[in-house]
Scaffold this active site. Structure first.
Site, PDB file in Angstrom:
ATOM      1  N   ASP A  60       0.587  -0.999   0.207  1.00 22.83           N
ATOM      2  CA  ASP A  60       0.176   0.151   0.026  1.00 22.83           C
ATOM      3  C   ASP A  60       1.049   1.321   0.189  1.00 22.83           C
ATOM      4  OD1 ASP A  60      -0.660  -0.532   3.598  1.00 22.83           O
ATOM      5  OD2 ASP A  60       0.966   0.863   2.673  1.00 22.83           O
ATOM      6  N   HIS A  96       8.207  -5.509  -1.729  1.00 23.92           N
ATOM      7  CA  HIS A  96       7.426  -6.469  -1.960  1.00 23.92           C
ATOM      8  C   HIS A  96       6.300  -5.454  -3.399  1.00 23.92           C
ATOM      9  CE1 HIS A  96       7.513  -9.470   1.579  1.00 23.92           C
ATOM     10  NE2 HIS A  96       8.570  -9.560   0.300  1.00 23.92           N
TER      11      HIS A  96
HETATM   12  C1  BV8 Z   1      12.346 -15.485  -2.231  1.00 27.96           C
HETATM   13  C2  BV8 Z   1       2.995  -8.909  -2.081  1.00 27.96           C
HETATM   14  C3  BV8 Z   1      13.958 -16.263  -2.791  1.00 27.96           C
HETATM   15  C4  BV8 Z   1       1.844  -9.750  -2.481  1.00 27.96           C
HETATM   16  C5  BV8 Z   1       4.191 -10.243  -0.260  1.00 27.96           C
HETATM   17  C6  BV8 Z   1       9.300 -22.826   2.415  1.00 27.96           C
HETATM   18  C7  BV8 Z   1      10.105 -22.476   3.801  1.00 27.96           C
HETATM   19  C8  BV8 Z   1      10.620 -21.253   3.987  1.00 27.96           C
HETATM   20  C9  BV8 Z   1      10.906 -20.103   2.834  1.00 27.96           C
HETATM   21  C10 BV8 Z   1      10.172 -20.247   2.300  1.00 27.96           C
HETATM   22  C11 BV8 Z   1       8.973 -21.133   1.451  1.00 27.96           C
HETATM   23  N1  BV8 Z   1       9.230 -21.882  -0.018  1.00 27.96           N
HETATM   24  C12 BV8 Z   1       9.007 -20.932  -0.731  1.00 27.96           C
HETATM   25  C13 BV8 Z   1       9.476 -19.305   0.298  1.00 27.96           C
HETATM   26  C14 BV8 Z   1      10.249 -18.535   0.256  1.00 27.96           C
HETATM   27  C15 BV8 Z   1       8.134 -17.103   0.295  1.00 27.96           C
HETATM   28  C16 BV8 Z   1       8.362 -17.611   1.898  1.00 27.96           C
HETATM   29  O1  BV8 Z   1       9.088 -16.913   2.412  1.00 27.96           O
HETATM   30  N2  BV8 Z   1       7.124 -18.739   1.730  1.00 27.96           N
HETATM   31  C17 BV8 Z   1       6.217 -18.095   2.891  1.00 27.96           C
HETATM   32  C18 BV8 Z   1       5.169 -18.399   2.387  1.00 27.96           C
HETATM   33  C19 BV8 Z   1       6.878 -19.579   3.901  1.00 27.96           C
HETATM   34  N3  BV8 Z   1       8.923 -16.980   0.062  1.00 27.96           N
HETATM   35  C20 BV8 Z   1       9.480 -15.992  -1.585  1.00 27.96           C
HETATM   36  O2  BV8 Z   1       8.798 -16.078  -1.906  1.00 27.96           O
HETATM   37  C21 BV8 Z   1       9.739 -14.407  -1.500  1.00 27.96           C
HETATM   38  N4  BV8 Z   1      11.682 -14.317  -2.775  1.00 27.96           N
HETATM   39  O3  BV8 Z   1      12.414 -15.963  -1.395  1.00 27.96           O
HETATM   40  O4  BV8 Z   1      13.004 -14.963  -3.513  1.00 27.96           O
HETATM   41  C22 BV8 Z   1      15.587 -14.800  -2.752  1.00 27.96           C
HETATM   42  C23 BV8 Z   1      15.932 -15.040  -1.385  1.00 27.96           C
HETATM   43  C24 BV8 Z   1      16.224 -13.586  -0.546  1.00 27.96           C
HETATM   44  C25 BV8 Z   1      17.203 -13.447  -1.805  1.00 27.96           C
HETATM   45  C26 BV8 Z   1      16.411 -13.476  -3.165  1.00 27.96           C
HETATM   46  C27 BV8 Z   1      16.713 -14.009  -4.134  1.00 27.96           C
HETATM   47  C28 BV8 Z   1       9.126 -13.778  -1.600  1.00 27.96           C
HETATM   48  C29 BV8 Z   1       8.224 -13.085  -1.412  1.00 27.96           C
HETATM   49  C30 BV8 Z   1       6.900 -11.820  -1.797  1.00 27.96           C
HETATM   50  C31 BV8 Z   1       6.108 -12.335  -1.487  1.00 27.96           C
HETATM   51  N5  BV8 Z   1       4.604 -11.160  -1.688  1.00 27.96           N
HETATM   52  N6  BV8 Z   1       3.271  -9.563  -0.947  1.00 27.96           N
HETATM   53  C32 BV8 Z   1       0.432  -8.830  -1.852  1.00 27.96           C
HETATM   54  O5  BV8 Z   1       0.901  -7.903  -1.403  1.00 27.96           O
HETATM   55  O6  BV8 Z   1       0.036  -9.701  -2.759  1.00 27.96           O
HETATM   56  S1  BV8 Z   1       4.753 -11.212   0.728  1.00 27.96           S
HETATM   57  C33 BV8 Z   1       3.460 -10.454   1.363  1.00 27.96           C
HETATM   58  O7  BV8 Z   1       2.737 -11.356   2.801  1.00 27.96           O
HETATM   59  C34 BV8 Z   1       3.364  -9.716   2.501  1.00 27.96           C
HETATM   60  O8  BV8 Z   1       3.827  -8.143   1.272  1.00 27.96           O
HETATM   61  C35 BV8 Z   1       4.538  -9.974   3.514  1.00 27.96           C
HETATM   62  O9  BV8 Z   1       5.578  -9.812   3.121  1.00 27.96           O
HETATM   63  C36 BV8 Z   1       3.239 -11.049   3.969  1.00 27.96           C
HETATM   64  C37 BV8 Z   1       2.329 -10.564   5.052  1.00 27.96           C
HETATM   65  O10 BV8 Z   1       3.279 -11.278   5.748  1.00 27.96           O
HETATM   66  P1  BV8 Z   1       3.068  -9.453   7.166  1.00 27.96           P
HETATM   67  O11 BV8 Z   1       3.487  -8.240   6.208  1.00 27.96           O
HETATM   68  O12 BV8 Z   1       3.527 -10.003   8.216  1.00 27.96           O
HETATM   69  O13 BV8 Z   1       1.573 -10.135   7.632  1.00 27.96           O
HETATM   70  P2  BV8 Z   1       0.888 -10.964   8.383  1.00 27.96           P
HETATM   71  O14 BV8 Z   1      -0.561 -10.686   8.226  1.00 27.96           O
HETATM   72  O15 BV8 Z   1       1.417 -12.065   8.174  1.00 27.96           O
HETATM   73  O16 BV8 Z   1       1.235 -10.540  10.351  1.00 27.96           O
HETATM   74  C38 BV8 Z   1       0.680  -9.335  10.247  1.00 27.96           C
HETATM   75  C39 BV8 Z   1       1.323  -8.964  11.473  1.00 27.96           C
HETATM   76  O17 BV8 Z   1       0.693  -7.692  12.311  1.00 27.96           O
HETATM   77  C40 BV8 Z   1       0.429 -10.467  12.947  1.00 27.96           C
HETATM   78  O18 BV8 Z   1       1.294 -10.922  13.786  1.00 27.96           O
HETATM   79  C41 BV8 Z   1      -0.015  -9.777  13.767  1.00 27.96           C
HETATM   80  O19 BV8 Z   1      -0.647  -9.950  15.087  1.00 27.96           O
HETATM   81  C42 BV8 Z   1       0.313  -8.012  13.128  1.00 27.96           C
HETATM   82  N7  BV8 Z   1      -0.690  -7.473  13.148  1.00 27.96           N
HETATM   83  C43 BV8 Z   1      -2.003  -6.961  13.266  1.00 27.96           C
HETATM   84  N8  BV8 Z   1      -2.571  -6.277  13.371  1.00 27.96           N
HETATM   85  C44 BV8 Z   1      -1.713  -4.985  14.562  1.00 27.96           C
HETATM   86  C45 BV8 Z   1      -0.771  -5.821  14.562  1.00 27.96           C
HETATM   87  N9  BV8 Z   1       0.357  -4.673  14.783  1.00 27.96           N
HETATM   88  C46 BV8 Z   1       0.581  -3.895  15.878  1.00 27.96           C
HETATM   89  N10 BV8 Z   1       0.070  -3.245  15.694  1.00 27.96           N
HETATM   90  C47 BV8 Z   1      -1.067  -3.895  14.437  1.00 27.96           C
HETATM   91  N11 BV8 Z   1      -2.507  -2.986  14.425  1.00 27.96           N
END
Ligand code: BV8
Ligand code: ZN
Length: 235
Positions: free
Chosen positions: A94, A109
């Site tokens: 966003d 991202h």
């Molecule tokens: C890559 C765009 C190689 C899309 C996004 C198996 C094991 C481990 C890793 C992997 C695996 N298989 C594949 C992977 C890698 C994969 C990955 O990590 N998968 C996950 C599912 C396991 N990653 C990738 O593919 C990445 N690329 O690895 O390339 C590389 C690596 C290094 C160097 C070069 C190359 C690419 C990942 C990017 C994906 N795209 N976004 C879109 O938005 O449509 S990710 C998307 O999800 C977001 O951008 C964000 O990053 C993620 C969500 O995470 P959060 O932001 O943490 O949000 P979430 O809801 O999870 O948590 C919110 C938190 O806030 C909670 O804890 C909550 O308690 C808290 N909260 C809520 N309200 C509040 C609050 N805190 C404070 N105040 C509040 N009011």
């Protein structure tokens, strides 16, 4: 513990935009609920069903027109203005950080506001009414098909070089509103700590990588950040 010379890197996640009304990913009402990640946030999903992916992102792009930055976003702008060295890395797609006034900002991202040509790779902000329809748009320059300028799963995050550089040289690393679930962002806390930085986590509940945090403030970013930034900048 913070002076204006402290070199600070901040990482934000979906949690900092939650109080602005943008749904988080893994919360109960998470975005992905009515869609599987692989269907709407992977290159494979786009190849198989571009119309579904296009509509998923258009719905989220239109949402940007109805939300505002919150006190958490604004507190980070105050902190940036106070410090000599500050970098904000966000996982969020966003535009609330820039609308709040953040300057030194990396969208690792990608960005919902922007579309990218699959042929010539031109990237444009395209948020006018005519850019928000269900029709997949084509490039003004070369006629190629446009895609969301978003880093999907299994794609490489943006500006990783700059981010790694900043992590190895900062004195303080603060992770805010992120579950520590997605790699490589989830590894930044440990990376910063390994290079000698103090680490702070601000989150509604302990994230998965909490063990690498020196300090943990449990609560809403919109409440905790203004309190902390006031304490740090008025000491
Ligand atoms: C890559 C765009 C190689 C899309 C996004 C198996 C094991 C481990 C890793 C992997 C695996 N298989 C594949 C992977 C890698 C994969 C990955 O990590 N998968 C996950 C599912 C396991 N990653 C990738 O593919 C990445 N690329 O690895 O390339 C590389 C690596 C290094 C160097 C070069 C190359 C690419 C990942 C990017 C994906 N795209 N976004 C879109 O938005 O449509 S990710 C998307 O999800 C977001 O951008 C964000 O990053 C993620 C969500 O995470 P959060 O932001 O943490 O949000 P979430 O809801 O999870 O948590 C919110 C938190 O806030 C909670 O804890 C909550 O308690 C808290 N909260 C809520 N309200 C509040 C609050 N805190 C404070 N105040 C509040 N009011
Ligand atoms: Zn083009």
């Amino acid at each position: 513990m913070i002076t204006k010379r402290t070199r600070v890197v901040v990482l934000t996640g979906a949690g900092i935009s939650a109080e602005s009304g943008i749904r988080t990913f893994r919360g109960s009402d998470g975005l992905w609920e009515n869609h599987r990640i692989e269907d709407v946030a992977t290159p494979e999903g786009w190849r198989i069903n571009p119309q579904l992916v296009w509509s998923f992102y258009q719905q989220r792009r239109k949402k940007l027109l109805h939300v505002e930055p919150n006190s958490g976003h604004l507190a980070l702008v105050e902190l940036e203005r106070f410090l000599d060295s500050f970098l904000l890395v966000t996982q969020n797609v966003d535009n609330l950080h820039e609308r709040a006034g953040s300057k030194n900002l990396i969208h690792m991202h990608g960005e919902l506001e922007k579309l990218r040509c699959e042929e010539c790779h031109a990237v444009e902000v395209m948020m006018e009414e005519k850019h928000l329809g269900e029709e997949i748009l084509t490039c003004q320059q070369c006629g190629g098909r446009l895609r969301p300028h978003i880093v999907w799963f299994n794609e490489i995050p943006m500006q990783m070089q700059e981010i790694m550089e900043a992590l190895t040289h900062c004195d303080l690393f603060i992770a805010i509103g992120t579950s520590g679930h997605v790699y490589p962002a989830s590894g930044f806390l440990h990376k910063a700590q390994m290079h000698g930085a103090q680490t702070i986590v601000i989150n509604l509940e302990p994230p998965e990588n909490i063990s690498f945090s020196d300090e943990f403030y449990q609560g809403k970013a919109g409440d905790v950040l203004p309190m902390l930034v006031r304490r740090w900048t008025q000491e």
